[in-house]
Scaffold this active site. Structure first.
Site, short mmCIF file in Angstrom:
data_model
loop_
_atom_site.label_atom_id
_atom_site.label_comp_id
_atom_site.label_asym_id
_atom_site.label_seq_id
_atom_site.Cartn_x
_atom_site.Cartn_y
_atom_site.Cartn_z
N THR A 53 1.06 -1.33 -0.28
CA THR A 53 0.09 0.15 -0.10
C THR A 53 0.78 1.45 -0.22
O THR A 53 2.25 1.59 0.34
CB THR A 53 -0.65 -0.43 1.25
OG1 THR A 53 -1.36 1.22 1.61
CG2 THR A 53 0.52 -0.28 2.72
N ASP A 54 0.37 2.60 -0.75
CA ASP A 54 1.05 3.18 -0.64
C ASP A 54 1.08 4.21 1.07
O ASP A 54 1.62 5.55 1.44
CB ASP A 54 0.12 4.60 -1.40
CG ASP A 54 -1.12 5.07 -1.33
OD1 ASP A 54 -1.66 4.16 -0.01
OD2 ASP A 54 -1.42 5.98 -1.63
N GLU A 55 0.57 3.16 2.29
CA GLU A 55 0.35 4.10 3.66
C GLU A 55 1.93 3.61 4.24
O GLU A 55 1.79 4.37 4.97
CB GLU A 55 -0.77 3.27 4.05
CG GLU A 55 -2.15 3.63 3.53
CD GLU A 55 -2.98 3.39 4.62
OE1 GLU A 55 -3.50 3.13 5.40
OE2 GLU A 55 -4.77 3.47 3.49
N TYR A 64 -1.36 -1.06 10.89
CA TYR A 64 -1.90 -0.77 9.55
C TYR A 64 -0.33 -0.78 8.88
O TYR A 64 0.12 -2.08 8.20
CB TYR A 64 -3.21 -0.56 8.55
CG TYR A 64 -3.26 -1.27 6.85
CD1 TYR A 64 -2.82 -2.27 6.97
CD2 TYR A 64 -3.10 -0.05 6.35
CE1 TYR A 64 -3.05 -2.56 5.09
CE2 TYR A 64 -2.94 -0.12 5.37
CZ TYR A 64 -3.10 -1.69 4.69
OH TYR A 64 -3.53 -1.93 2.95
N SER A 79 2.28 -2.74 9.82
CA SER A 79 3.02 -3.47 9.26
C SER A 79 2.68 -4.23 8.04
O SER A 79 3.65 -4.94 7.47
CB SER A 79 1.56 -4.49 9.90
OG SER A 79 0.07 -4.28 8.91
N LYS A 80 2.54 -3.22 7.17
CA LYS A 80 2.18 -3.38 5.69
C LYS A 80 4.13 -3.11 5.60
O LYS A 80 5.24 -3.28 4.76
CB LYS A 80 1.84 -2.63 4.95
CG LYS A 80 -0.01 -2.87 5.23
CD LYS A 80 -0.49 -4.30 4.57
CE LYS A 80 0.09 -4.30 3.08
NZ LYS A 80 -0.32 -6.01 2.35
N LYS A 96 -15.58 0.10 4.93
CA LYS A 96 -14.43 1.35 4.14
C LYS A 96 -15.66 2.19 3.63
O LYS A 96 -16.79 2.04 3.61
CB LYS A 96 -12.96 0.54 2.67
CG LYS A 96 -12.49 -0.69 3.55
CD LYS A 96 -10.74 -0.34 3.68
CE LYS A 96 -9.94 -1.59 4.58
NZ LYS A 96 -10.13 -2.68 3.52
P1 NAD Z 1 -9.56 -7.49 2.03
O1 NAD Z 1 -9.11 -7.28 3.34
O2 NAD Z 1 -10.63 -7.41 1.25
O3 NAD Z 1 -9.09 -8.92 2.00
C1 NAD Z 1 -7.68 -9.52 2.53
C2 NAD Z 1 -8.29 -11.20 2.00
O4 NAD Z 1 -7.08 -11.76 2.92
C3 NAD Z 1 -9.28 -11.61 2.84
O5 NAD Z 1 -10.56 -12.46 2.16
C4 NAD Z 1 -9.16 -12.82 4.31
O6 NAD Z 1 -10.29 -13.60 4.42
C5 NAD Z 1 -7.57 -13.11 3.58
N1 NAD Z 1 -7.09 -13.20 5.30
C6 NAD Z 1 -6.63 -12.46 5.77
N2 NAD Z 1 -6.01 -13.05 6.83
C7 NAD Z 1 -5.61 -14.17 6.33
C8 NAD Z 1 -5.24 -15.03 6.90
N3 NAD Z 1 -3.98 -14.58 7.87
N4 NAD Z 1 -4.40 -16.30 6.13
C9 NAD Z 1 -5.06 -16.48 4.66
N5 NAD Z 1 -5.94 -15.57 4.40
C10 NAD Z 1 -5.89 -14.29 4.77
O7 NAD Z 1 -8.41 -6.89 1.77
P2 NAD Z 1 -8.34 -6.02 -0.07
O8 NAD Z 1 -8.50 -4.65 0.48
O9 NAD Z 1 -8.62 -6.22 -0.69
O10 NAD Z 1 -6.51 -5.64 0.68
C11 NAD Z 1 -5.90 -6.74 -0.42
C12 NAD Z 1 -4.26 -6.63 -0.65
O11 NAD Z 1 -3.92 -5.45 -1.06
C13 NAD Z 1 -3.19 -6.55 1.50
O12 NAD Z 1 -2.71 -7.08 0.90
C14 NAD Z 1 -3.95 -5.28 1.33
O13 NAD Z 1 -3.08 -4.23 2.28
C15 NAD Z 1 -3.72 -4.80 -0.16
N6 NAD Z 1 -4.24 -2.94 -0.57
C16 NAD Z 1 -5.41 -3.05 -0.46
C17 NAD Z 1 -5.45 -1.54 -0.75
C18 NAD Z 1 -7.09 -1.59 -0.98
O14 NAD Z 1 -7.24 0.40 -0.98
N7 NAD Z 1 -8.15 -1.58 -0.59
C19 NAD Z 1 -4.70 -0.61 -1.41
C20 NAD Z 1 -3.26 -0.96 -1.80
C21 NAD Z 1 -2.64 -2.15 -1.19
P1 TYD Z 2 -10.47 3.75 4.04
O1 TYD Z 2 -11.91 3.44 2.72
O2 TYD Z 2 -11.00 2.85 5.64
O3 TYD Z 2 -9.35 3.69 3.81
P2 TYD Z 2 -7.75 3.82 4.22
O4 TYD Z 2 -7.92 4.83 5.30
O5 TYD Z 2 -7.00 3.16 3.97
O6 TYD Z 2 -7.51 5.70 3.51
O7 TYD Z 2 -10.84 5.21 4.89
C1 TYD Z 2 -10.76 6.30 3.65
C2 TYD Z 2 -11.10 7.78 4.39
O8 TYD Z 2 -11.74 8.03 5.09
C3 TYD Z 2 -9.87 7.73 5.25
O9 TYD Z 2 -9.22 9.69 5.38
C4 TYD Z 2 -10.90 8.18 6.73
C5 TYD Z 2 -12.59 8.31 5.70
N1 TYD Z 2 -12.91 7.57 6.73
C6 TYD Z 2 -14.35 8.51 7.37
O10 TYD Z 2 -14.19 9.89 7.10
N2 TYD Z 2 -15.38 7.65 7.75
C7 TYD Z 2 -15.24 6.29 7.99
O11 TYD Z 2 -16.41 5.96 8.53
C8 TYD Z 2 -14.47 5.81 7.14
C9 TYD Z 2 -14.93 4.38 7.41
C10 TYD Z 2 -13.06 6.78 6.19
#
Ligand code: NAD
Ligand code: TYD
Length: 351
Positions: free
Chosen positions: A132-134, A157, A160-161, A196
Site C-alpha cells: 500500500t502507499d500508506e 496497519y 505492519s505492511k 471502508k
Molecule cells: P480485504 O481485507 O478485502 O481481503 C483480505 C483477504 O485476506 C480476505 O479474503 C481474508 O480472508 C484474507 N486473509 C486475511 N488474513 C488471512 C490469513 N491469515 N491467511 C489467509 N488469508 C487471510 O483486503 P483488500 O482490500 O482486498 O487488500 C488486499 C491487499 O491489497 C492487502 O495486502 C492490502 O494491504 C493491499 N492494498 C489494499 C488497498 C485497498 O484500497 N483496499 C490499497 C493498496 C493495497
Molecule cells: P478507508 O476507506 O478506511 O481507507 P484508508 O484509511 O485506508 O485510506 O478511509 C478512507 C478515508 O475516509 C480516510 O481518510 C478515513 C475516512 N473515513 C471516514 O471519514 N469515515 C468512515 O466511516 C471511514 C471508514 C473512513
C-alpha cells in the site's frame, strides 16, 4: 507456458478481482487461491469461478507453517501473488496484534516456503508482494510518493505492511529470492467490504443512515478503480523486474468530503431522489487517531517502464460501483446480517 500460481487473499476485495482476471485471461495457468476466509473473505465474491477448470480454492491460514509448506510441496508453485492481509486501518487501531500476525508473520511464512521450495532453482520463479502507499506516511498539501520516498508508516496497519515490505526486500538481498513489490493507493469498486469509506457510505445512503465523516472531511486520498489495480498487477507480474518496486495510483485525488458529495449526487440520481437529498445524511464524527492527512502517488515509473495507466475516469468508476452495490443487494445483506452490526456499533457508537 503452463504455470501453477498461488494467489493469497483471493476471496477478499482486490484478490477476487485478481483471481478472476488471471483465471479468465490465462487458461494455461492453474490458479490456486489460498484464503482463511476471515470476516473480509467471502466466497460469494467468486461464484463465477467455481466451475473453472484452472481454479482451485484452498482454505487455510498463511500463518500456519505446516499447512503452507504442505501446499508448496504438493503444488510446486511457480509464482506467488501475495494479497492476504488484515487491511482496515480502524481495526488496526483497536486490535494491532492480528495485523502483526497476518501481515508480518504470515508474509515470512510464505517467504520461507517459497525460498525452501524453490532453492534448487530460482529461475522463472517470482514472489510478488502487494502493498500500500500508506507505508510512505502522510503528505502535506504538495508532493507525491515515489518509489524512492522513505518509509514513514503512521498506523499499526501501515507499519505492519511496511515491515512486510522490508522483509520481502531482505529475502531478495540475502537469499536472492526473486521478488517484486507494488504499492497502490486506495481502491474502490465492486465486492469491497462495507467497512471502508465508499461501500459503507453507499450502504448508509441507501438505508437513510448517517454518513460518518471523520474530522472535517479534509483528508485527501488518491482513488483507483479496483479492476485497474488488477490489470497493473497482471502487468507487473509478467513484466516487472526482479527486486523492483512499482507505485500504482489513479491520478485522482479527492478530499473525503468532496468524494462523499459526488457519491451523494450519484446516489440521488440512481435512487430517484431529489438532488441534494442524500447530502443531508453527512455527519461529522470524531477523527480517527493519527489520521494521515494526504496520500498521492507518482506512478510514472510503472507507466514509463511497463506501459500501464489507469483506464477509467472516476465519474465512470463510481457510477459502475454504485450500480454494482444497488444490483447486488443480497451480497450486501449477507454481510450486514453477520458480525457487521456488532463491528459498526462498536466502531461508531462513541464517535
Ligand atoms: P480485504 O481485507 O478485502 O481481503 C483480505 C483477504 O485476506 C480476505 O479474503 C481474508 O480472508 C484474507 N486473509 C486475511 N488474513 C488471512 C490469513 N491469515 N491467511 C489467509 N488469508 C487471510 O483486503 P483488500 O482490500 O482486498 O487488500 C488486499 C491487499 O491489497 C492487502 O495486502 C492490502 O494491504 C493491499 N492494498 C489494499 C488497498 C485497498 O484500497 N483496499 C490499497 C493498496 C493495497
Ligand atoms: P478507508 O476507506 O478506511 O481507507 P484508508 O484509511 O485506508 O485510506 O478511509 C478512507 C478515508 O475516509 C480516510 O481518510 C478515513 C475516512 N473515513 C471516514 O471519514 N469515515 C468512515 O466511516 C471511514 C471508514 C473512513
Amino acid at each position: 507456458m503452463k504455470k501453477n500460481i498461488l494467489i493469497t487473499g483471493g476471496a477478499g476485495f482486490i484478490g477476487s478481482h485478481v483471481v478472476r482476471l488471471f483465471v479468465n485471461k490465462y487458461p494455461q495457468y492453474n490458479i490456486f487461491n489460498l484464503d482463511a476466509l476471515t470476516y473480509a473473505g467471502n466466497l460469494e465474491n467468486l461464484t463465477d469461478m467455481s466451475d473453472k477448470e484452472n481454479y482451485t480454492f484452498l482454505k487455510g491460514d498463511i500463518t500456519n507453517i505446516d499447512f503452507v509448506n504442505s501446499i508448496f510441496a504438493k503444488f510446486n508453485f511457480d509464482g506467488v501473488i501475495h494479497l492476504a492481509a488484515e487491511s482496515h486501518v480502524d481495526r488496526s487501531i483497536t486490535n494491532p496484534m492480528e495485523f502483526i500476525n497476518t501481515n508480518i508473520v504470515g508474509t515470512v511464512v510464505l517467504l520461507n516456503a517459497a525460498k525452501e521450495n524453490w532453492k534448487n532453482d530460482f529461475s522463472n520463479k517470482l514472489f510478488y508482494h502487494i502493498s500500500t502507499d500508506e507505508v510512505y506516511g502522510s503528505l502535506g498539501e504538495t508532493g507525491f510518493f515515489k518509489e524512492t520516498t522513505n518509509y514513514d508508516p503512521q498506523s499499526p496497519y501501515s507499519a505492519s505492511k511496511a515491515s512486510s515490505d522490508h522483509l520481502v526486500r531482505a529475502y531478495n538481498n540475502t537469499y536472492k529470492l526473486p521478488i517484486v513489490i507494488s504499492n497502490c493507493s486506495n481502491n474502490y469498486g465492486s465486492h469491497q467490504f462495507p467497512e471502508k469509506l465508499i461501500p459503507l457510505s453507499i450502504n448508509n445512503i441507501k438505508n437513510n443512515k448517517p454518513i460518518p465523516i471523520y474530522g472535517k472531511g479534509d483528508n485527501i486520498r488518491d482513488w483507483l478503480f479496483v479492476e485497474d489495480h488488477a490489470n497493473a498487477i497482471d502487468v507487473i507480474f509478467h513484466k516487472g523486474k526482479n527486486g523492483e518496486t512499482y507505485n500504482i495510483g489513479g491520478i485522482n485525488e479527492w478530499t473525503n468530503l468532496d468524494l462523499i458529495h459526488k457519491l451523494c449526487e450519484v446516489m440521488d440520481k440512481k435512487l430517484g431522489r431529489e438532488p441534494e437529498t442524500s447530502k443531508k445524511l453527512i455527519t461529522f464524527v470524531t477523527d480517527r487517531a493519527g489520521h494521515d492527512k494526504r496520500y498521492a502517488i507518482d506512478a510514472s515509473k510503472l507507466t514509463k517502464e511497463l506501459g500501464w495507466k489507469p483506464s477509467l475516469q472516476f465519474e465512470e468508476g463510481i457510477e459502475k460501483t454504485v450500480d454494482w452495490y444497488l444490483n447486488n443487494e443480497d451480497w450486501v445483506k449477507n454481510i450486514v446480517s453477520g458480525d457487521y452490526a456488532k463491528y459498526y456499533e462498536s466502531m461508531y457508537k462513541n464517535r
